[in-house]
Design a protein around this motif. Structure first.
Motif, short mmCIF file in Angstrom:
data_model
loop_
_atom_site.label_atom_id
_atom_site.label_comp_id
_atom_site.label_asym_id
_atom_site.label_seq_id
_atom_site.Cartn_x
_atom_site.Cartn_y
_atom_site.Cartn_z
N UNK A 66 -17.59 5.39 -10.22
CA UNK A 66 -18.54 4.95 -11.25
C UNK A 66 -18.00 5.08 -12.67
N UNK A 67 -16.91 5.86 -12.85
CA UNK A 67 -16.33 5.99 -14.19
C UNK A 67 -15.03 5.22 -14.31
N UNK A 68 -14.29 5.13 -13.22
CA UNK A 68 -13.01 4.44 -13.27
C UNK A 68 -11.87 5.36 -13.64
N UNK A 69 -10.78 4.79 -14.08
CA UNK A 69 -9.58 5.54 -14.45
C UNK A 69 -9.64 5.87 -15.94
N UNK A 70 -9.48 7.14 -16.27
CA UNK A 70 -9.64 7.56 -17.67
C UNK A 70 -8.55 8.55 -18.06
N UNK A 71 -8.36 8.71 -19.37
CA UNK A 71 -7.35 9.61 -19.92
C UNK A 71 -7.88 11.03 -19.92
N UNK A 72 -7.09 11.95 -19.39
CA UNK A 72 -7.50 13.35 -19.34
C UNK A 72 -7.22 14.06 -20.67
N UNK A 73 -7.84 15.22 -20.82
CA UNK A 73 -7.62 16.03 -22.02
C UNK A 73 -6.17 16.51 -22.07
N UNK A 74 -5.64 16.69 -23.26
CA UNK A 74 -4.25 17.11 -23.42
C UNK A 74 -3.97 18.41 -22.67
N UNK A 75 -4.96 19.27 -22.57
CA UNK A 75 -4.77 20.56 -21.88
C UNK A 75 -4.40 20.38 -20.42
N UNK A 76 -4.67 19.20 -19.85
CA UNK A 76 -4.36 18.94 -18.45
C UNK A 76 -2.98 18.31 -18.27
N UNK A 77 -2.34 17.89 -19.36
CA UNK A 77 -1.05 17.23 -19.26
C UNK A 77 0.04 18.20 -18.83
N UNK A 78 0.98 17.71 -18.04
CA UNK A 78 2.14 18.51 -17.65
C UNK A 78 3.19 18.38 -18.76
N UNK A 79 3.11 19.23 -19.77
CA UNK A 79 3.97 19.12 -20.94
C UNK A 79 5.42 19.49 -20.65
N UNK A 80 5.70 20.03 -19.45
CA UNK A 80 7.08 20.32 -19.06
C UNK A 80 7.75 19.13 -18.38
N UNK A 81 7.00 18.08 -18.14
CA UNK A 81 7.55 16.90 -17.47
C UNK A 81 8.54 16.19 -18.39
N UNK A 82 9.73 15.83 -17.88
CA UNK A 82 10.74 15.18 -18.74
C UNK A 82 10.24 13.91 -19.42
N UNK A 83 9.43 13.11 -18.72
CA UNK A 83 8.93 11.89 -19.35
C UNK A 83 7.99 12.22 -20.51
N UNK A 84 7.11 13.21 -20.33
CA UNK A 84 6.21 13.57 -21.43
C UNK A 84 7.00 14.10 -22.63
N UNK A 85 8.04 14.87 -22.36
CA UNK A 85 8.87 15.35 -23.45
C UNK A 85 9.50 14.17 -24.19
N UNK A 86 9.99 13.17 -23.45
CA UNK A 86 10.59 12.00 -24.08
C UNK A 86 9.56 11.22 -24.87
N UNK A 87 8.38 11.00 -24.30
CA UNK A 87 7.36 10.23 -25.00
C UNK A 87 6.89 10.96 -26.26
N UNK A 88 6.82 12.27 -26.21
CA UNK A 88 6.44 13.02 -27.41
C UNK A 88 7.52 12.87 -28.49
N UNK A 89 8.77 12.93 -28.08
CA UNK A 89 9.86 12.79 -29.06
C UNK A 89 9.86 11.40 -29.68
N UNK A 90 9.48 10.39 -28.90
CA UNK A 90 9.50 9.01 -29.38
C UNK A 90 8.22 8.62 -30.10
N UNK A 91 7.15 9.38 -29.89
CA UNK A 91 5.84 8.90 -30.31
C UNK A 91 5.17 9.60 -31.46
N UNK A 92 5.91 10.25 -32.32
CA UNK A 92 5.31 10.85 -33.50
C UNK A 92 4.89 12.29 -33.34
#
Length: 231
Positions: A66-92
């Motif tokens: 009933x809600x669909x696919x949604x963005x989770x709170x930052x506290x739930x992100x796996x900040x140790x993931x290599x892709x997230x580290x790359x996206x943070x470095x590239x994204x401001x």
């Protein structure tokens, strides 16, 4: 933890959507229109669903009836993931990423250098020397320097003889690579060999206090370089 975002069409979709989430294009709680995004990216719904599974595994999104696919709170992100580290470095978000990385390294690496000096084997010294040689041979090549830098620090952790500490590489390596690409890409080539050789020399001499001091000096220079790179 290998990067997923370099793998074909799925990787492209993962990279594009993950980057948008990290940059805040899609904010916390936003619902993703999967069909519209699939049409925009010119991929099938099957590709979209598989890509979203990857992003869900990284903690970025979730799906509910009933809600669909949604963005989770930052506290739930796996900040140790290599892709997230790359996206943070590239994204401001590079400033916060570099600050957090420097803080964690300051807590962990001086103590690791001390332990390595106390416990290293001849095989550890050979591995560290080989990493330093690779670093020297990579001068002027930002990507190769980043790889050699990560290799040196990985082998230093291994030289502690502590299996748990050695696994700290899972966070350290992708962070170091992005830090080196960002800093050296903005400041130009630098010679990282002398500061790393000082650590290796102290480890070779079993000088625990000297290894700790050398690592503190290395980290101080790294922090100064990061400050200059980010203004």
């Amino acid at each position: 933890m290998a990067s997923y975002s370099a793998r074909g069409v799925h990787g492209h979709v993962v990279h594009e959507l993950g980057g948008r989430i990290v940059r805040g294009v899609f904010a916390e709680g936003d619902t993703l229109d999967i069909r519209a995004l699939g049409a925009e990216l010119d991929v099938s719904l099957t590709v979209m669903r598989e890509s979203l599974k990857v992003l869900a595994g990284k903690g970025l999104i979730d799906a509910r009836q009933k809600r669909g696919t949604f963005v989770r709170a930052r506290a739930a992100w796996n900040l140790l993931d290599p892709d997230l580290i790359r996206w943070r470095a590239e994204g401001g978000d590079a400033d916060r990423l570099l600050d957090d990385l420097a803080d964690v390294r300051a807590i962990i690496e001086p103590a690791a250098a001390r332990r390595a000096a106390e416990r290293r084997t001849d095989e550890d010294l050979d591995a560290l020397s080989a990493a330093l040689t690779a670093m020297a041979g990579a001068r002027g090549d930002v990507a190769a320097t980043a790889e050699a830098d990560a290799l040196f620090h990985r082998r230093l952790l291994a030289a502690t003889g502590n299996e748990l500490l050695t696994r700290f590489e899972l966070f350290l390596e992708p962070g170091l690579r992005e830090r080196d690409r960002l800093v050296h890409g903005r400041l130009g080539p630098d010679d990282p060999v002398p500061s790393h050789r000082a650590v290796l020399d102290a480890v070779r001499d079993r000088d625990a206090a000297g290894a700790e001091r050398a690592m503190l000096d290395l980290l101080a220079k790294a922090a100064d370089d990061a400050d200059r790179a980010t203004g």
